[in-house]
Motif scaffolding. Structure first.
Motif, PDB file in Angstrom:
ATOM      1  N   SER A 137      -7.873  10.811 -25.494  1.00 18.32           N
ATOM      2  CA  SER A 137      -8.296  11.870 -24.578  1.00 18.32           C
ATOM      3  C   SER A 137      -8.104  13.226 -25.236  1.00 18.32           C
ATOM      4  CB  SER A 137      -7.475  11.804 -23.283  1.00 18.32           C
ATOM      5  OG  SER A 137      -7.619  12.991 -22.528  1.00 18.32           O
ATOM      6  N   ALA A 138      -9.190  13.992 -25.344  1.00 14.80           N
ATOM      7  CA  ALA A 138      -9.083  15.328 -25.929  1.00 14.80           C
ATOM      8  C   ALA A 138      -8.214  16.231 -25.062  1.00 14.80           C
ATOM      9  CB  ALA A 138     -10.473  15.932 -26.118  1.00 14.80           C
ATOM     10  N   ASP A 139      -8.345  16.097 -23.746  1.00 15.41           N
ATOM     11  CA  ASP A 139      -7.555  16.936 -22.835  1.00 15.41           C
ATOM     12  C   ASP A 139      -6.062  16.632 -22.958  1.00 15.41           C
ATOM     13  OD1 ASP A 139      -9.764  18.245 -21.869  1.00 15.41           O
ATOM     14  OD2 ASP A 139      -9.997  16.949 -20.118  1.00 15.41           O
ATOM     15  N   ASP A 140      -5.715  15.342 -22.958  1.00 14.59           N
ATOM     16  CA  ASP A 140      -4.302  14.964 -23.081  1.00 14.59           C
ATOM     17  C   ASP A 140      -3.745  15.361 -24.443  1.00 14.59           C
ATOM     18  OD1 ASP A 140      -4.400  13.918 -20.549  1.00 14.59           O
ATOM     19  OD2 ASP A 140      -4.575  11.824 -21.197  1.00 14.59           O
ATOM     20  N   SER A 141      -4.556  15.225 -25.484  1.00 11.21           N
ATOM     21  CA  SER A 141      -4.119  15.612 -26.830  1.00 11.21           C
ATOM     22  C   SER A 141      -3.852  17.105 -26.902  1.00 11.21           C
ATOM     23  CB  SER A 141      -5.181  15.221 -27.867  1.00 11.21           C
ATOM     24  OG  SER A 141      -5.295  13.821 -27.971  1.00 11.21           O
ATOM     25  N   ARG A 142      -4.724  17.879 -26.273  1.00 12.85           N
ATOM     26  CA  ARG A 142      -4.544  19.339 -26.261  1.00 12.85           C
ATOM     27  C   ARG A 142      -3.269  19.718 -25.506  1.00 12.85           C
ATOM     28  NH1 ARG A 142      -5.338  22.564 -22.111  1.00 12.85           N
ATOM     29  NH2 ARG A 142      -5.480  24.830 -22.469  1.00 12.85           N
ATOM     30  N   LYS A 143      -3.103  19.186 -24.285  1.00 16.10           N
ATOM     31  CA  LYS A 143      -1.945  19.533 -23.465  1.00 16.10           C
ATOM     32  C   LYS A 143      -0.639  19.156 -24.171  1.00 16.10           C
ATOM     33  CE  LYS A 143      -4.476  18.935 -19.106  1.00 16.10           C
ATOM     34  NZ  LYS A 143      -4.672  18.042 -17.930  1.00 16.10           N
ATOM     35  N   GLN A 156     -10.084  11.180 -30.420  1.00 12.49           N
ATOM     36  CA  GLN A 156      -9.998  12.422 -29.658  1.00 12.49           C
ATOM     37  C   GLN A 156      -8.767  13.259 -30.017  1.00 12.49           C
ATOM     38  OE1 GLN A 156     -12.726  13.281 -27.497  1.00 12.49           O
ATOM     39  NE2 GLN A 156     -13.351  11.622 -28.856  1.00 12.49           N
ATOM     40  N   GLY A 192      -8.583  17.417 -29.569  1.00 12.24           N
ATOM     41  CA  GLY A 192      -7.679  18.072 -28.624  1.00 12.24           C
ATOM     42  C   GLY A 192      -6.654  18.947 -29.302  1.00 12.24           C
ATOM     43  N   ARG A 214      -8.236  22.128 -30.643  1.00 15.64           N
ATOM     44  CA  ARG A 214      -8.447  23.151 -29.609  1.00 15.64           C
ATOM     45  C   ARG A 214      -7.154  23.916 -29.323  1.00 15.64           C
ATOM     46  NH1 ARG A 214     -11.938  19.149 -25.594  1.00 15.64           N
ATOM     47  NH2 ARG A 214     -13.859  19.134 -26.857  1.00 15.64           N
TER      48      ARG A 214
END
Length: 329
Positions: A194-200, A221, A225, A228
């Motif tokens: 998950s790009a979102d989970d990786s970013r967070k 991903q 993430g 970003r």
């Protein structure tokens, strides 16, 4: 998934089984992947469709809405009910799938897995890179970019994806043995599907470790993430980021220098292998040592574990990333 070279293992061997006359026709093949809607598995779906059309089979992909093993179980149950001839799976959790894969085989369905070495209740698992070779290739590049010292974090797609964790094991072991001045922070994080989970997670890790030197990620991903997060914090040129990713997603960050490199193989070719192998097995073909399988080349299977492993890590550079992205990768 930069002034840093990215390496991609794109396997494009010429395909052809030695026992071509054993191929079946009108084989129905359903391939269940980890999650739908991301470039990696979109490319795999293209390969499934292309090879199915070529062989005259009915091959299709099922992409769950999230990387949840329970959704894969449900999808496989549905394929069994449909009466498919073969089921392919890229498992999110090898252990969770064992009972439903047994049910499929008991129903006479051929089961083929990918990214799941030694999978229980599969006829065959195929790997387009070896765990040690893939992990160590990343580790060498990562250590080089970090100058052989500093704190780092490791991502995997999830803590239950067999291949990702095997790659991470090999990479971590290599770094420990060869780079004593590099220290891993915490345990691996299972967020790289998950790009979102990786970013967070990256933002949290950076806040807790302002002296962090790099991220080593396994899961397509992860680099997206983390990249970003690094760009948001203006750390793209200060924190090393190495990992496998889809060229179409990571091209801009590769060219800007936020992503420092990585390795991958061609998921489009993996999609083709699913159908080629399914067609061959359903037609009565037997995998033998030294045979040639389209997409894998000459193979030397492990008959005890039912695993076919090839290793062809090849580099992708800033000069070639656009060409790979144009293939849908």
């Amino acid at each position: 998934m930069l002034g840093k070279t990215i390496l991609v293992a794109a396997l494009g061997a010429a395909l052809c089984f030695t026992a071509i006359d054993a191929q079946a026709k009108d084989v129905k093949v359903g391939v269940v992947v980890k999650i739908g809607g991301i470039p990696w598995f979109n490319a795999m779906e293209t390969g499934i469709k292309e090879k199915s059309k070529e062989l005259g089979d009915d091959g299709f992909m099922v992409g769950p809405t999230s990387a949840d093993p329970a959704l894969q179980v449900r999808a496989i149950e549905d394929l069994i009910a449909q009466g498919v001839n073969a089921i392919g799976v890229v498992p999110n959790d090898a252990n969770v799938l064992e009972p439903v894969l047994k049910k499929a085989r008991d129903a006479g369905i051929k089961v083929i897995t990918h990214e799941s070495p030694d999978q229980v209740n599969a006829d065959w698992d195929f790997e387009m890179v070896s765990a040690v070779g893939f992990g160590e290739a990343h580790a060498k590049l990562f250590a080089d970019k970090m100058g052989g010292k500093g704190k780092y974090v490791v991502y995997v797609g999830s803590l239950t994806v067999p291949a990702h964790n095997a790659w991470a094991d090999a990479a971590i072991a290599y770094i420990k043995k060869n780079y004593p001045d590099m220290q891993m922070v915490g345990d691996r994080y299972g967020v790289a599907e998950s790009a979102d989970d990786s970013r967070k997670t990256a933002l949290d890790v950076l806040a807790a470790n302002p002296d962090l030197g790099g991220f080593l990620t396994f899961g397509s991903q992860g680099p997206i993430g983390v990249g970003r997060a690094l760009d948001e914090q203006k750390l793209g040129d200060k924190v090393v980021l190495v990992g496998s990713f889809s060229p179409s997603q990571g091209s801009a960050m590769l060219k800007s220098g936020t992503i420092d490199g990585g390795f991958m193989w061609n998921p489009l070719e993996a999609g083709k292998v699913f159908v080629t192998l399914a067609d061959y097995l359903v037609g009565g073909g037997k995998v033998t040592d030294g045979m040639t399988i389209e997409g894998l080349g000459v193979v030397h299977p492990d008959f005890k574990t039912g695993t076919i492993i090839v290793d062809a890590n090849q580099p992708i550079t800033v000069d070639t990333v656009d060409g790979l992205a144009a293939l849908g990768l």
